[in-house]
Design an enzyme around this catalytic site. Structure first.
Site, PDB file in Angstrom:
ATOM      1  CD  GLU A  54       2.649  -6.663  -2.108  1.00 34.98           C
ATOM      2  OE1 GLU A  54       2.910  -5.942  -1.123  1.00 34.98           O
ATOM      3  OE2 GLU A  54       1.935  -7.421  -2.592  1.00 34.98           O
ATOM      4  CG  ASP A 107      -0.240  -0.211   2.430  1.00 31.18           C
ATOM      5  OD1 ASP A 107      -0.531  -1.217   3.245  1.00 31.18           O
ATOM      6  OD2 ASP A 107       0.668   0.699   2.973  1.00 31.18           O
ATOM      7  CG  ASP A 153       3.479  -3.258   5.748  1.00 28.75           C
ATOM      8  OD1 ASP A 153       3.309  -2.504   5.041  1.00 28.75           O
ATOM      9  OD2 ASP A 153       2.679  -3.844   6.708  1.00 28.75           O
ATOM     10  CB  THR A 162      -0.980 -10.595   4.654  1.00 34.28           C
ATOM     11  OG1 THR A 162      -0.387 -11.338   4.049  1.00 34.28           O
ATOM     12  CG2 THR A 162      -1.591  -9.753   3.514  1.00 34.28           C
ATOM     13  CG  ASP A 163      -2.761 -11.339   9.989  1.00 33.52           C
ATOM     14  OD1 ASP A 163      -4.022 -11.136  10.458  1.00 33.52           O
ATOM     15  OD2 ASP A 163      -1.890 -10.452  10.395  1.00 33.52           O
TER      16      ASP A 163
END
Ligand code: SAM
Length: 282
Positions: free
Chosen positions: A105, A85, A155, A157-158
């Site tokens: 990413e 993001d 950074d 996601t879970d």
């Protein structure tokens, strides 16, 4: 007007009134939706899990970026894993001494759609000449790179789906190999009241690898369940114990205006509740 419900389990969830769905897509990696909510502004969720909102993103991005960078004090080369993001990238490039930041990413569409629908997250950071964006799996990329970094920020996601491998021993081992002397690893590590097992697993893995490991916390309203933890690891025990006056002078020299982070909060964030200390064997 429908609700977006983030169900932590069948017993506990949070709901957002959806004012407008701005975009929805099944990307190659995630189910991605961006919607507007009257309280939190634009909200992005991946695979049904809230990732970031316009209203409270500053808390998370300031704490995950400035704590390791100001603790290090002279980080020039930074690696961000995930972070599609652009919020972490935005905060990292505010440090003038940073000469290069690589963002790895896995999902190009998260970057594309965040730039379009959440422009205040990256605020032009993807176009900064110091920024290099790589579309790849973070684990695979860290295993193959020969670059070294002063700070690595995960950074992610879970630990489900593509994010799962970023909580495994192989990843932490690979990050350690890529850290320069005095380097620091900081990670997104979930909400301990609901995901204490994730904190315990990370603690076990970091303990095997690093001379110093711990967690620090912040409360991000839309990460349900109370305070969230950030994983911390370095072979330099002093990095976590920099006195507040030094952090203050670095903060002032950096000339960074923040909305959540302060040098006092930097220091206080490492004070963990007893139940977490007990769970991680400290
Ligand atoms: N602040 C959010 C949180 O705390 O959950 C994380 C936000 S950011 C959108 C998470 C990013 O991690 C996503 O863009 C996702 O595509 C990326 N990601 C997940 N697994 C990955 C992997 N294995 N390699 C690189 N990026 C990954």
């Amino acid at each position: 007007m429908s609700d977006f419900v983030e169900a932590f389990s069948s017993e506990y969830s949070q709901a957002f009134k959806v004012g407008e769905i701005l975009f929805e897509e099944q990307t190659g990696q995630h189910h991605l939706v961006i919607f507007h909510n009257a309280v939190f502004g634009r909200v992005m969720a991946l695979d049904g899990i809230i990732q970031t909102t316009e209203a409270d993103e500053f808390i998370y991005h300031e704490m995950l970026a400035h704590v390791p960078l100001l603790a290090h004090g002279n980080a020039a080369r930074v690696l961000i894993i995930g972070g599609g993001d652009g919020g972490i990238l935005r905060e990292v490039i505010r440090h003038a001494q940073v000469t290069s930041v690589t963002l790895v990413e896995i999902d190009q569409r998260v970057i594309d759609l965040s730039r379009r629908y959440l422009p205040h997250h990256s605020r032009g950071a993807f176009d900064d000449p110091r920024a290099r964006v790589v579309i790849d799996d973070g684990l695979g990329w860290v295993l193959q790179t020969t670059d070294t970094f002063d700070v690595i920020i995960c950074d992610s996601t879970d630990p489900i789906g593509p994010g799962e491998k970023l909580f495994q021993q192989d990843f932490y081992t690979a990050c350690k190999r890529r850290l320069a002397k005095g380097g620091i690893l900081a990670t997104q590590n979930g909400v301990p009241f609901l995901q204490l097992d994730e904190v315990q697993a990370t603690a076990r893995r970091l303990k095997r690898l690093f001379g110093d490991w711990h967690f620090y916390t912040a409360a991000v309203p839309t990460y349900i369940g109370g305070i969230m933890t950030f994983g911390w690891a370095s072979d330099d025990p002093a990095a976590r114990r920099v006195d507040t006056a030094t952090i203050q002078s670095r903060y002032e020299r950096a000339g960074i205006v923040t909305r959540y982070y302060t040098p006092e909060i930097h220091h206080a964030a490492f004070a963990l509740p007893k139940y977490i200390l007990t769970a991680i064997g400290k």
